[in-house]
Design a protein around this motif. Structure first.
Motif, PDB file in Angstrom:
ATOM      1  N   GLY A  12      -5.641  -9.393   0.984  1.00 25.34           N
ATOM      2  CA  GLY A  12      -4.510  -8.606   0.501  1.00 25.34           C
ATOM      3  C   GLY A  12      -4.622  -7.118   0.741  1.00 25.34           C
ATOM      4  N   GLU A  13      -5.704  -6.658   1.354  1.00 23.22           N
ATOM      5  CA  GLU A  13      -5.918  -5.227   1.614  1.00 23.22           C
ATOM      6  C   GLU A  13      -4.806  -4.662   2.496  1.00 23.22           C
ATOM      7  N   ALA A  14      -4.287  -3.494   2.128  1.00 25.86           N
ATOM      8  CA  ALA A  14      -3.324  -2.795   2.978  1.00 25.86           C
ATOM      9  C   ALA A  14      -4.055  -2.334   4.239  1.00 25.86           C
ATOM     10  N   VAL A  15      -3.469  -2.619   5.400  1.00 22.97           N
ATOM     11  CA  VAL A  15      -4.086  -2.263   6.682  1.00 22.97           C
ATOM     12  C   VAL A  15      -3.046  -1.651   7.606  1.00 22.97           C
ATOM     13  N   TRP A  16      -3.531  -0.922   8.614  1.00 21.04           N
ATOM     14  CA  TRP A  16      -2.687  -0.276   9.610  1.00 21.04           C
ATOM     15  C   TRP A  16      -3.232  -0.617  10.987  1.00 21.04           C
ATOM     16  N   ARG A  73       7.293   7.958   2.803  1.00 20.81           N
ATOM     17  CA  ARG A  73       7.737   7.413   1.515  1.00 20.81           C
ATOM     18  C   ARG A  73       6.596   7.340   0.507  1.00 20.81           C
ATOM     19  N   LEU A  74       6.907   7.555  -0.767  1.00 24.73           N
ATOM     20  CA  LEU A  74       5.918   7.509  -1.830  1.00 24.73           C
ATOM     21  C   LEU A  74       5.221   6.154  -1.887  1.00 24.73           C
ATOM     22  N   ARG A  75       5.957   5.077  -1.735  1.00 25.39           N
ATOM     23  CA  ARG A  75       5.364   3.736  -1.767  1.00 25.39           C
ATOM     24  C   ARG A  75       4.231   3.630  -0.743  1.00 25.39           C
ATOM     25  N   GLU A  76       4.470   4.121   0.442  1.00 22.45           N
ATOM     26  CA  GLU A  76       3.473   4.027   1.505  1.00 22.45           C
ATOM     27  C   GLU A  76       2.310   4.993   1.271  1.00 22.45           C
ATOM     28  N   LYS A  77       2.585   6.124   0.650  1.00 18.94           N
ATOM     29  CA  LYS A  77       1.506   7.050   0.295  1.00 18.94           C
ATOM     30  C   LYS A  77       0.556   6.387  -0.701  1.00 18.94           C
ATOM     31  N   ILE A  78       1.124   5.652  -1.652  1.00 25.65           N
ATOM     32  CA  ILE A  78       0.303   4.953  -2.641  1.00 25.65           C
ATOM     33  C   ILE A  78      -0.495   3.837  -1.973  1.00 25.65           C
ATOM     34  N   ARG A  79       0.123   3.076  -1.064  1.00 27.72           N
ATOM     35  CA  ARG A  79      -0.599   2.026  -0.350  1.00 27.72           C
ATOM     36  C   ARG A  79      -1.751   2.613   0.472  1.00 27.72           C
ATOM     37  N   ALA A  80      -1.554   3.805   1.010  1.00 31.16           N
ATOM     38  CA  ALA A  80      -2.571   4.434   1.848  1.00 31.16           C
ATOM     39  C   ALA A  80      -3.715   5.037   1.034  1.00 31.16           C
ATOM     40  N   ALA A  81      -3.453   5.434  -0.201  1.00 30.64           N
ATOM     41  CA  ALA A  81      -4.471   6.144  -0.987  1.00 30.64           C
ATOM     42  C   ALA A  81      -4.979   5.344  -2.176  1.00 30.64           C
ATOM     43  N   GLY A  82      -4.088   4.847  -2.977  1.00 30.25           N
ATOM     44  CA  GLY A  82      -4.476   4.167  -4.200  1.00 30.25           C
ATOM     45  C   GLY A  82      -3.609   4.626  -5.348  1.00 30.25           C
ATOM     46  N   PRO A  83      -3.943   4.189  -6.552  1.00 30.36           N
ATOM     47  CA  PRO A  83      -3.093   4.493  -7.709  1.00 30.36           C
ATOM     48  C   PRO A  83      -2.946   5.993  -7.942  1.00 30.36           C
ATOM     49  N   THR A  84      -1.776   6.374  -8.392  1.00 25.71           N
ATOM     50  CA  THR A  84      -1.497   7.792  -8.601  1.00 25.71           C
ATOM     51  C   THR A  84      -2.092   8.320  -9.893  1.00 25.71           C
ATOM     52  N   ASN A  85      -2.452   7.441 -10.805  1.00 25.29           N
ATOM     53  CA  ASN A  85      -2.975   7.900 -12.087  1.00 25.29           C
ATOM     54  C   ASN A  85      -4.498   7.823 -12.184  1.00 25.29           C
ATOM     55  N   ARG A  86      -5.156   7.277 -11.150  1.00 18.52           N
ATOM     56  CA  ARG A  86      -6.619   7.141 -11.177  1.00 18.52           C
ATOM     57  C   ARG A  86      -7.172   7.451  -9.793  1.00 18.52           C
ATOM     58  N   ASN A  87      -7.585   8.677  -9.558  1.00 14.07           N
ATOM     59  CA  ASN A  87      -8.142   9.071  -8.265  1.00 14.07           C
ATOM     60  C   ASN A  87      -9.510   8.457  -8.000  1.00 14.07           C
ATOM     61  N   ASP A  88     -10.096   7.826  -9.006  1.00 11.97           N
ATOM     62  CA  ASP A  88     -11.400   7.197  -8.826  1.00 11.97           C
ATOM     63  C   ASP A  88     -11.274   5.740  -8.377  1.00 11.97           C
ATOM     64  N   GLY A  90      -9.209   2.848  -5.578  1.00 14.75           N
ATOM     65  CA  GLY A  90      -8.488   2.698  -4.315  1.00 14.75           C
ATOM     66  C   GLY A  90      -9.168   3.397  -3.161  1.00 14.75           C
ATOM     67  N   LYS A  91      -8.454   3.486  -2.069  1.00 14.20           N
ATOM     68  CA  LYS A  91      -8.988   4.079  -0.847  1.00 14.20           C
ATOM     69  C   LYS A  91      -9.362   5.541  -1.046  1.00 14.20           C
ATOM     70  N   GLN A  92      -8.626   6.244  -1.912  1.00 15.10           N
ATOM     71  CA  GLN A  92      -8.891   7.653  -2.154  1.00 15.10           C
ATOM     72  C   GLN A  92     -10.252   7.880  -2.808  1.00 15.10           C
ATOM     73  N   ALA A  93     -10.820   6.866  -3.448  1.00 10.31           N
ATOM     74  CA  ALA A  93     -12.112   7.000  -4.123  1.00 10.31           C
ATOM     75  C   ALA A  93     -13.284   6.734  -3.185  1.00 10.31           C
ATOM     76  N   ARG A  94     -12.985   6.207  -2.006  1.00 10.00           N
ATOM     77  CA  ARG A  94     -14.062   5.906  -1.062  1.00 10.00           C
ATOM     78  C   ARG A  94     -14.605   7.190  -0.455  1.00 10.00           C
ATOM     79  N   PRO A  95     -15.903   7.196  -0.142  1.00 11.82           N
ATOM     80  CA  PRO A  95     -16.453   8.387   0.540  1.00 11.82           C
ATOM     81  C   PRO A  95     -15.721   8.625   1.858  1.00 11.82           C
TER      82      PRO A  95
END
Length: 101
Positions: A12-16, A73-88, A90-95
């Motif tokens: 189920g991982e979002a991929v490009w 789009r915001l939806r795609e930004k969230i899929r690319a990074a992770g949840p907007t309320n927890r920066n720790d 999703g993908k945004q938390a990865r090194p």
């Protein structure tokens, strides 16, 4: 400009689509700059879907600034990074090194 995105069927991982395969980050996505390139990406996505590699295949609008691919789009930004309320999470938390891989 558009890039091809989907969800990997196995987990189920979002991929490009990037460099001939499916990447877990949008960073190096193949960017379509014209209709012919969009058609090529759509054909790749249809084949991958038919082969049960990915589901929910879509071309999405992006911008590219200083070499950075950014969904419009915001939806795609969230899929690319992770949840907007927890920066720790999703993908945004990865090194950074892991995101570049």
């Amino acid at each position: 400009m558009k890039v091809l995105t989907a969800n990997r069927l196995a987990d189920g991982e979002a991929v490009w689509y990037a460099n001939g395969g499916w990447a877990e980050t949008i960073d190096n996505s193949d960017v379509a700059h014209d209709k012919a390139a969009e058609d090529r990406l759509e054909a790749i996505g249809a084949t991958a879907s038919d082969n049960n590699e990915v589901v929910d295949v879509n071309l999405i609008d992006v911008t590219v600034a200083n070499g950075v691919v950014e969904p419009v789009r915001l939806r795609e930004k969230i899929r690319a990074a992770g949840p907007t309320n927890r920066n720790d999470l999703g993908k945004q938390a990865r090194p950074v090194a892991a995101r570049a891989a």
